[in-house]
Design an enzyme around this catalytic site. Structure first.
Site: not given
Ligand SMILES: *[C@@H]1O[C@H](CO)[C@@H](O)[C@H](O)[C@H]1NC(C)=O
Ligand SMILES: *[C@@H]1O[C@H](CO)[C@@H](O)[C@H](O)[C@H]1NC(C)=O
Ligand SMILES: *[C@@H]1O[C@H](CO)[C@@H](O)[C@H](O)[C@H]1NC(C)=O
Ligand SMILES: *[C@@H]1O[C@H](CO)[C@@H](O)[C@H](O)[C@H]1NC(C)=O
Ligand SMILES: *[C@@H]1O[C@H](CO)[C@@H](O)[C@H](O)[C@H]1NC(C)=O
Length: 319
Positions: A130, A243, A245
């Site tokens: 990001c 993203h 994660e």
């Protein structure tokens, strides 16, 4: 009896062959440690002395792959950063808000990684997520003025693979078919960005398109495409505007973060890929005592006020 002897013989030969094929462990770092940049805490959530922070999901994401984590603090000396660069096996630039300090620290690791790769053929992987992805583009382009404001906040989407993606390290032959299928056909990737790199701007820029391959594009909320996954043609530098994660680690209700099994498979593939890259770097701290001074275990994450952020847990760093 004869059959039994034959079987034993076959087993013995298989054993010998297996031993011969055993990997040379001296070329694999079995104790990888990955640095993650911290960053200045936005003033809206600033509580006393919590000057910098790191969302715990990034730490869990890396730890779940079999690597340890060192938070890379802001506002330190160049000696501190150089010591970490020479002791860690790779770095992750996380999402967040662009600040001069983040850009400054990211630039040190990015420049040193490229330099070591060129001068001593050493691979120090750099991964941007990001904001980290955007900062990679800015560093390569030596300009912060290369992205457009766009509608890319709080939604999930599938990816469109570029024809050369199958020829890449990140999305090439090591990408399992089920993960590729999920990425291309299901909204597995979580987006939280307000800026976009448009494919036409990327392709028209000789510096960016020489340095990176554009591996995927995604639609923003206005159905306009943006560059969503990149890898350097030459260096161990990788970036995702989305993203990976969050899928297994962020649970705030009323967000669009996908938690399907397939989206978690996507997350795990991306994390494992980075870990695998860092296993080729043999840096280490001079001693376990020194290592322990920097590891994330020196800090404790706080459960967060969910009204102000979608992070479940945050590591705060006090000055
Ligand atoms: C915050 O910083 C001030 C000044 O350095 C110090 O006196 C205080 O104990 C700190 N508070 C916490 C919670 O760390
Ligand atoms: C992207 O390209 C378009 C068309 O050439 C141009 O108008 C625009 O300014 C570019 N955007 C950026 C951020 O450079
Ligand atoms: C990638 O795909 C293209 C066309 O889709 C094909 O021509 C090329 O051989 C593939 N490359 C690899 C490494 O599979
Ligand atoms: C989630 O959204 C619903 C519908 O808008 C709302 O009623 C609910 O309070 C929200 N929950 C939280 C925790 O914000
Ligand atoms: C891990 O890295 C090795 C060495 O570069 C490579 O051969 C292998 O394909 C990688 N595996 C994955 C799953 O990325």
């Amino acid at each position: 009896m004869v059959i039994r002897l034959l079987l034993l013989l076959i087993l013995a030969i298989a054993q010998i062959n297996g031993d011969n094929k055993k990997k040379d462990l001296t070329t694999e770092n079995t104790r990888p440690i990955i640095g993650i940049l911290t960053q200045p805490t936005p003033t809206v959530w600033l509580k006393p002395n919590r000057t910098t922070y790191l969302a715990a999901s990034y730490v869990k994401y890396i730890e779940a792959t079999g690597a340890q984590v060192v938070p890379i603090r802001m506002y330190q000396t160049t000696d501190y950063y150089l010591h970490l660069f020479n002791s860690l096996n790779g770095v992750l630039f996380p999402g967040g808000d662009l600040t001069d300090e983040y850009l400054f620290v990211a630039k040190l690791f990015y420049m040193w990684s490229l330099k070591d790769f060129d001068e001593i053929q050493k691979s120090f992987p750099v991964w941007g997520t990001c904001l980290g992805f955007e900062v990679l583009l800015m560093l390569t382009r030596s300009s912060t003025d290369i992205l457009e404001p766009c509608q890319g906040y709080d939604y999930a989407t599938e990816l469109t693979f570029m024809p050369n993606a199958n020829d890449s390290r990140l999305l090439g032959t090591s990408l399992p078919l089920n993960v590729k299928y999920a990425l291309e056909n299901e909204p597995t990737t979580s987006n939280y960005h307000n800026f976009c790199m448009r494919p036409e701007n990327f392709s028209a820029d000789p510096i960016l398109s020489t340095f990176y391959k554009m591996l995927t594009i995604s639609p923003d909320l206005e159905r306009r495409t943006f560059v969503s996954t990149i890898e350097s043609r030459r260096y161990p530098v990788f970036g995702v505007q989305w993203h990976p994660e969050k899928n297994a680690f962020e649970w705030r209700v009323n967000t669009t973060i996908p938690h399907t099994k397939d989206s978690v498979d996507v997350m795990q593939y991306m994390a494992n890929f980075l870990n695998n890259q860092t296993r080729q770097n043999m840096n280490h701290f001079d001693s376990l005592e020194d290592e322990l001074k920097y590891l994330i275990y020196q800090y404790t994450p706080e459960f967060t006020d969910l009204d102000k952020t979608h992070f479940q847990q945050i590591y705060y760093f006090y000055e």
